[in-house]
Design a protein around this motif. Structure first.
Motif, short mmCIF file in Angstrom:
data_model
loop_
_atom_site.label_atom_id
_atom_site.label_comp_id
_atom_site.label_asym_id
_atom_site.label_seq_id
_atom_site.Cartn_x
_atom_site.Cartn_y
_atom_site.Cartn_z
N PHE A 159 25.36 8.44 92.21
CA PHE A 159 24.70 9.58 91.66
C PHE A 159 24.38 9.23 90.25
O PHE A 159 23.77 10.18 89.38
N GLY A 160 24.85 8.02 89.41
CA GLY A 160 24.65 7.96 88.10
C GLY A 160 25.84 8.23 87.43
O GLY A 160 26.61 9.27 87.71
N TRP A 161 26.06 7.81 86.34
CA TRP A 161 27.39 8.10 85.49
C TRP A 161 27.39 9.73 85.19
O TRP A 161 28.54 9.92 84.92
N GLU A 162 26.33 10.18 84.78
CA GLU A 162 26.57 11.49 84.39
C GLU A 162 27.21 12.50 85.54
O GLU A 162 27.68 13.48 85.08
N MET A 163 27.33 12.06 86.63
CA MET A 163 27.80 12.92 87.55
C MET A 163 29.52 12.96 87.36
O MET A 163 30.01 13.80 87.65
#
Length: 420
Positions: A159-163
């Protein structure tokens, strides 16, 4: 009305669970810091500072939190502390500038202060002969570092590091609520209301406290520092992807957390002194081997020059780290067995200052690791530094304790280390 035994176990299980989540949050930048480093084009020192920033506040707050636990009880202090970290964790996913990550990291670091709360809270629920084991079980929450290495890389890839911060914020909120409903408070565990904070701080004049700080700076500070550093070390040194690197790094983090309970049991059975002594020796030997950089040298032989190389392959390297992780786990438990034996009435304050110094080691080491790599270009310089710190602990321990104790008989003689 729950029985005393049920209350003991409920407090221990929920405190350990809460500390595991807190420690997983505390180590968050060890994984998401890698993609952030690429996005912001950070150098090694800047990455070390980013990874270590939460450790700074988590360390500095340990002493006041330990004192508050002595005064007001661990249940309320632990609960409020967890709630205070939920919003900062969530905001990490919305940061875009380096300074924003550093500021958010400072507030997220409060989660690391949970150790001095939980260790005193749990210890007081158990009889003295079982306190080492209870503190060891609680301290196994250090395995939250391994949890992050299992969970966070998967979330980053999917999901990407922001998740990752969003998931961790929800987990922290749920844990705080569960902790409140499944734990108990005992007014008898608090210091008398007439005892002031100044009275609590007087124990810091005892030189034994500072010796235990030195021990903890390597077994806990070294554990935190390496937990923050190893994933990136594997990526850069062995050319691995983030998921494989994090998995191998967990071979150090997982035993370094889970086996702390075994260290507590060993300390109850054989004494804190013996366990700590052998922990230091095992760590010293392994760190010496890990310190040796990849080397090639040429020897003039009768048949002409021949070139030889000395290096640790990834499996030997990981095995040595596994041994160090076990040693650090035992050492973290044995240091606090010293404290519960010698400072039973001031365990909150003493565990706070010892935890503070250990945590500061965890804060400074990743920065120093990065600075040493930038200065020398040798990645194994991180282990050289840890080797030196362990050597100091061994010398101090020998001069103040070992010369008056038979380390090979079946009984540990009482040692007056107050003169250390």
């Amino acid at each position: 009305m729950a029985t005393r035994k049920f209350q003991q176990m409920s407090v221990l299980v929920m405190s350990t669970t809460a500390f595991t989540v807190c420690f997983a949050v505390w180590m968050l930048f060890a994984v998401i810091g890698i993609p952030i480093k690429e996005v912001l084009a950070l150098n090694e020192t800047q990455f070390g500072l980013l990874a270590a920033t939460p450790v700074l506040t988590g360390s500095l707050i340990r002493l006041p939190l330990g004192m508050l636990t002595d005064k007001f009880g661990g249940r309320i202090v632990f609960f409020v502390l967890m709630l205070c970290t939920v919003l900062p964790i969530y905001l990490i996913g919305h940061a875009t500038e380096y300074w924003q990550f550093l500021v958010a990291g400072l507030f997220v670091g409060f989660a690391g202060g949970s150790f001095s709360v939980g260790i005193a809270y749990c210890a007081r629920w158990f009889e003295r002969q079982n306190q080492g084991f209870a503190m060891g079980v609680f301290g196994a929450g250090n395995s939250g570092a391994a949890v992050t290495k299992f969970v966070a890389p998967t979330l980053v890839v999917m999901f990407g590091w922001e998740m990752v911060p969003q998931v961790y914020a929800v987990a922290m909120l749920i844990t705080a609520i569960a902790f409140w409903f499944f734990t108990y408070d005992d007014p008898e565990h608090r210091v008398h209301s007439s005892v002031t904070f100044r009275d609590q701080l007087r124990v810091l004049k005892d030189p034994r406290v500072w010796k235990y700080c030195q021990y903890y700076s390597i077994v806990f500070g070294g554990y935190v520092g390496l937990s923050l550093w190893l994933t990136k070390y594997y990526v850069n040194e062995f050319g691995m992807g983030i998921q494989t690197a994090a998995l191998l790094a967990a071979c150090f983090s997982l035993p370094g957390g889970v086996l702390r309970a075994v260290g507590g049991w060993l300390s109850d059975r054989y004494g804190a002194h013996k366990v700590t002594w052998w922990v230091m020796w095992a760590s010293w030997i392994c760190l010496f081997l890990l310190s040796y950089p990849n080397t090639e040298f040429t020897v003039q032989t009768v048949e002409g020059p021949r070139t030889f190389s000395i290096h640790l392959n990834v499996w030997v390297f990981t095995f040595l780290l596994f041994i160090v992780g076990i040693a650090f786990a035992f050492g973290k438990a044995s240091v606090f067995k010293y404290i519960s034996n010698e400072f039973p009435k001031e365990i909150g304050a003493v565990s706070g200052i010892v935890g503070l110094v250990g945590g500061m080691g965890g804060f400074l080491l990743p920065i120093m690791f990065g600075a040493l790599v930038d200065l020398t270009g040798v990645r194994s310089s991180a282990f050289m530094l840890l080797y030196g710190v362990t050597w100091v602990s061994l010398i101090w321990m020998y001069l103040t304790e070992v010369r008056r104790v038979d380390m090979f008989d079946g009984h540990e003689t009482a040692v007056d280390s107050s003169k250390a």
